[in-house]
Design a protein around this motif. Structure first.
Motif, PDB file in Angstrom:
ATOM      1  N   THR A 158     -18.415   4.127  83.832  1.00 49.49           N
ATOM      2  CA  THR A 158     -19.295   3.751  84.930  1.00 49.49           C
ATOM      3  C   THR A 158     -18.592   3.887  86.283  1.00 49.49           C
ATOM      4  OG1 THR A 158     -20.865   2.044  85.644  1.00 49.49           O
ATOM      5  CG2 THR A 158     -18.734   1.273  84.888  1.00 49.49           C
ATOM      6  N   SER A 159     -19.377   3.630  87.354  1.00 49.34           N
ATOM      7  CA  SER A 159     -18.805   3.656  88.708  1.00 49.34           C
ATOM      8  C   SER A 159     -18.683   2.214  89.206  1.00 49.34           C
ATOM      9  CB  SER A 159     -19.751   4.419  89.637  1.00 49.34           C
ATOM     10  OG  SER A 159     -20.987   3.740  89.693  1.00 49.34           O
ATOM     11  N   VAL A 160     -17.991   2.037  90.318  1.00 49.31           N
ATOM     12  CA  VAL A 160     -17.863   0.698  90.899  1.00 49.31           C
ATOM     13  C   VAL A 160     -19.258   0.144  91.215  1.00 49.31           C
ATOM     14  CG1 VAL A 160     -17.041  -0.592  92.914  1.00 49.31           C
ATOM     15  CG2 VAL A 160     -15.547   1.113  91.847  1.00 49.31           C
ATOM     16  N   ALA A 161     -20.095   0.979  91.855  1.00 48.58           N
ATOM     17  CA  ALA A 161     -21.428   0.519  92.267  1.00 48.58           C
ATOM     18  C   ALA A 161     -22.268   0.101  91.056  1.00 48.58           C
ATOM     19  CB  ALA A 161     -22.136   1.621  93.048  1.00 48.58           C
ATOM     20  N   GLU A 162     -22.228   0.922  90.009  1.00 46.61           N
ATOM     21  CA  GLU A 162     -23.031   0.621  88.820  1.00 46.61           C
ATOM     22  C   GLU A 162     -22.512  -0.651  88.137  1.00 46.61           C
ATOM     23  OE1 GLU A 162     -24.886   3.091  85.014  1.00 46.61           O
ATOM     24  OE2 GLU A 162     -22.855   3.526  85.657  1.00 46.61           O
ATOM     25  N   PHE A 163     -21.198  -0.805  88.116  1.00 44.89           N
ATOM     26  CA  PHE A 163     -20.603  -1.995  87.493  1.00 44.89           C
ATOM     27  C   PHE A 163     -21.033  -3.255  88.251  1.00 44.89           C
ATOM     28  CE2 PHE A 163     -17.139  -5.148  87.276  1.00 44.89           C
ATOM     29  CZ  PHE A 163     -17.112  -5.382  85.912  1.00 44.89           C
TER      30      PHE A 163
ATOM     31  N   LYS B 135     -24.650  -8.325  88.205  1.00 47.10           N
ATOM     32  CA  LYS B 135     -25.646  -9.247  88.756  1.00 47.10           C
ATOM     33  C   LYS B 135     -26.667  -9.702  87.719  1.00 47.10           C
ATOM     34  CE  LYS B 135     -25.457  -7.816  93.552  1.00 47.10           C
ATOM     35  NZ  LYS B 135     -25.798  -6.631  94.323  1.00 47.10           N
ATOM     36  N   THR B 136     -26.905  -8.868  86.723  1.00 47.37           N
ATOM     37  CA  THR B 136     -27.964  -9.210  85.761  1.00 47.37           C
ATOM     38  C   THR B 136     -27.443  -9.472  84.350  1.00 47.37           C
ATOM     39  OG1 THR B 136     -28.311  -6.893  85.209  1.00 47.37           O
ATOM     40  CG2 THR B 136     -29.658  -7.787  86.994  1.00 47.37           C
ATOM     41  N   ALA B 137     -26.169  -9.196  84.102  1.00 47.20           N
ATOM     42  CA  ALA B 137     -25.690  -9.241  82.717  1.00 47.20           C
ATOM     43  C   ALA B 137     -25.323 -10.653  82.249  1.00 47.20           C
ATOM     44  CB  ALA B 137     -24.486  -8.310  82.556  1.00 47.20           C
ATOM     45  N   GLY B 138     -25.278 -11.608  83.165  1.00 44.86           N
ATOM     46  CA  GLY B 138     -24.959 -12.984  82.780  1.00 44.86           C
ATOM     47  C   GLY B 138     -23.517 -13.155  82.325  1.00 44.86           C
ATOM     48  N   VAL B 139     -22.620 -12.373  82.913  1.00 41.44           N
ATOM     49  CA  VAL B 139     -21.209 -12.444  82.514  1.00 41.44           C
ATOM     50  C   VAL B 139     -20.382 -13.111  83.618  1.00 41.44           C
ATOM     51  CG1 VAL B 139     -21.300 -10.375  81.069  1.00 41.44           C
ATOM     52  CG2 VAL B 139     -20.718 -10.145  83.494  1.00 41.44           C
ATOM     53  N   SER B 140     -19.211 -13.578  83.206  1.00 35.16           N
ATOM     54  CA  SER B 140     -18.251 -14.071  84.185  1.00 35.16           C
ATOM     55  C   SER B 140     -17.130 -13.033  84.272  1.00 35.16           C
ATOM     56  CB  SER B 140     -17.731 -15.418  83.693  1.00 35.16           C
ATOM     57  OG  SER B 140     -16.591 -15.781  84.393  1.00 35.16           O
ATOM     58  N   VAL B 141     -16.935 -12.494  85.465  1.00 34.99           N
ATOM     59  CA  VAL B 141     -15.885 -11.485  85.631  1.00 34.99           C
ATOM     60  C   VAL B 141     -14.593 -12.173  86.070  1.00 34.99           C
ATOM     61  CG1 VAL B 141     -15.123  -9.444  86.926  1.00 34.99           C
ATOM     62  CG2 VAL B 141     -17.487  -9.598  86.115  1.00 34.99           C
ATOM     63  N   VAL B 142     -13.605 -12.131  85.189  1.00 34.91           N
ATOM     64  CA  VAL B 142     -12.294 -12.689  85.510  1.00 34.91           C
ATOM     65  C   VAL B 142     -11.378 -11.516  85.851  1.00 34.91           C
ATOM     66  CG1 VAL B 142     -10.312 -13.984  84.637  1.00 34.91           C
ATOM     67  CG2 VAL B 142     -12.645 -14.646  83.957  1.00 34.91           C
ATOM     68  N   ALA B 143     -11.102 -11.385  87.143  1.00 39.82           N
ATOM     69  CA  ALA B 143     -10.253 -10.269  87.568  1.00 39.82           C
ATOM     70  C   ALA B 143      -8.799 -10.718  87.567  1.00 39.82           C
ATOM     71  CB  ALA B 143     -10.667  -9.821  88.966  1.00 39.82           C
TER      72      ALA B 143
ATOM     73  N   SER C 134      -2.118   0.992  92.182  1.00 43.06           N
ATOM     74  CA  SER C 134      -2.604   0.284  93.369  1.00 43.06           C
ATOM     75  C   SER C 134      -3.257  -1.060  93.086  1.00 43.06           C
ATOM     76  CB  SER C 134      -3.574   1.185  94.137  1.00 43.06           C
ATOM     77  OG  SER C 134      -4.553   1.667  93.266  1.00 43.06           O
ATOM     78  N   GLY C 135      -3.387  -1.441  91.831  1.00 39.79           N
ATOM     79  CA  GLY C 135      -4.058  -2.703  91.528  1.00 39.79           C
ATOM     80  C   GLY C 135      -5.547  -2.622  91.829  1.00 39.79           C
ATOM     81  N   LEU C 136      -6.236  -3.758  91.842  1.00 37.10           N
ATOM     82  CA  LEU C 136      -7.689  -3.764  92.049  1.00 37.10           C
ATOM     83  C   LEU C 136      -8.048  -3.540  93.510  1.00 37.10           C
ATOM     84  CD1 LEU C 136      -9.368  -6.751  90.178  1.00 37.10           C
ATOM     85  CD2 LEU C 136      -9.623  -4.319  89.712  1.00 37.10           C
ATOM     86  N   PRO C 137      -9.029  -2.678  93.791  1.00 38.77           N
ATOM     87  CA  PRO C 137      -9.489  -2.529  95.175  1.00 38.77           C
ATOM     88  C   PRO C 137     -10.270  -3.782  95.586  1.00 38.77           C
ATOM     89  CG  PRO C 137     -10.885  -1.243  93.711  1.00 38.77           C
ATOM     90  CD  PRO C 137      -9.797  -1.830  92.857  1.00 38.77           C
ATOM     91  N   ASP C 138     -10.338  -4.031  96.885  1.00 42.84           N
ATOM     92  CA  ASP C 138     -10.997  -5.242  97.390  1.00 42.84           C
ATOM     93  C   ASP C 138     -12.460  -5.342  96.942  1.00 42.84           C
ATOM     94  OD1 ASP C 138      -8.672  -5.933  98.562  1.00 42.84           O
ATOM     95  OD2 ASP C 138      -9.239  -5.311 100.600  1.00 42.84           O
TER      96      ASP C 138
END
Ligand code: SAM
Length: 284
Positions: free
Chosen positions: A189-194, A199-207, A235-239
């Motif tokens: 996937t892309s950043v935008a699609e992710f 927003k709708t998947a009901g997940v908690s994103v732990v970065a 480079s690690g995670l982008p902002d």
């Protein structure tokens, strides 16, 4: 023709190949290039056990290749029978041909060419006890293979590849997965699609982030299905990904190293997150 030889050719469709310039052999060797893998949507996996597992898990085999000296092994005969039943090609080759296909001096005696498989992100609807890993622009095939293997071992559900990533179906990645490539769903996937999916998947994103505010052991992994988001090796995670996360976790480090290797950090996060879900405890 000896009786024994005749017996292994009972299906009558095994192609015997000893020439390195055989066109089918050339096509298989061309799978070392990503372009060819993309075009043919196929990839190579080595080893009898892997091939049997893949067939059992319902993967589509295009070509089964085995060395002449293992042709009578019951498992090889069974794999060939299954490959035929599913419309695959079966090649009986010399060890020299296998070495050339796998680019190894001591090749595995069995190799399978399989159809690639990706899961669409829109079809990923994690249940409460699921853990997914999302990798931002993973570069190193060994890291990606090791992550896929660790996801499998931790009882997590799959890997989401965000952005321009190394090919999960390259020979190096497939080797590093040690067979888990067939057990772990993969999403591209892309950043935008992710971010839209989140927003709708009901997940908690732990970065995970070196500047993370929270010790990774202090995070509540049980409230919702968890997506562990890991940054690129260099480079690690982008902002734009970091700000969208529900938590930024840090694995405290001692010593002089700036950071942990990506696959090691993912392994630590996976087993911590899964520990909270009891699944692993129940298994032992
Ligand atoms: N130079 C990069 C940076 O500044 O972020 C290092 C990236 S590190 C090799 C790759 C990824 O592993 C990171 O983006 C992060 O997701 C994870 N990682 C490595 N060590 C970590 C740690 N101590 N705490 C949290 N995450 C870590």
């Amino acid at each position: 023709m000896s009786h024994e030889h005749h017996a292994t050719r009972r299906v009558g469709q095994v192609k015997e190949v000893t020439s390195l310039s055989n066109p089918i052999v050339k096509d298989i060797k061309a799978l070392s290039s990503k372009k060819m893998r993309d075009e043919t949507r196929s990839f190579m996996a080595e080893g009898l056990k892997l091939v049997i597992d893949a067939l059992e898990l319902g993967w589509t085999i295009r070509t089964l290749v085995y060395a002449k000296n293992v042709k009578d092994k019951p498992q090889v005969v069974q794999a060939a029978t299954r490959a035929f039943a599913r419309g695959g090609l079966v090649l009986e080759v010399s060890e020299k041909v296998l070495s050339s296909i796998t680019r190894r001096d001591n090749p595995q005696m069995v190799v399978g060419i399989f159809e690639q498989r990706f899961t669409a992100l829109k079809d990923v609807r994690p249940g409460a006890d699921e853990t997914w890993v999302a990798l931002d622009r993973v570069r190193d095939p060994g890291n990606l293979g090791t992550v896929i293997r660790s996801v499998d071992a931790a009882g997590a559900s799959g890997v989401i590849l965000i952005g321009d990533s190394t090919d999960p179906f390259s020979l190096e990645t497939v080797r590093a997965t040690m067979g888990s490539i067939f057990a772990v769903p993969l999403v591209r996937t892309s950043v935008a699609e992710f971010l839209a999916w989140k927003k709708t998947a009901g997940v908690s994103v732990v970065a995970t982030h070196l500047a993370g505010a929270v010790d990774y052991r202090k995070i509540g992994y049980r409230d919702k299905p968890v997506v562990l988001l890991m940054g690129n090796e260099q480079s690690g995670l982008p902002d734009e990904l970091a700000v969208a996360a529900d938590a930024l976790a840090r694995i405290p480090q001692a010593g002089r190293a700036d950071s942990l290797n990506l696959a090691i950090a993912t392994g630590i996060m996976l087993f911590e997150a899964r520990r909270h879900l009891l699944t692993l405890d129940e298994r032992s």
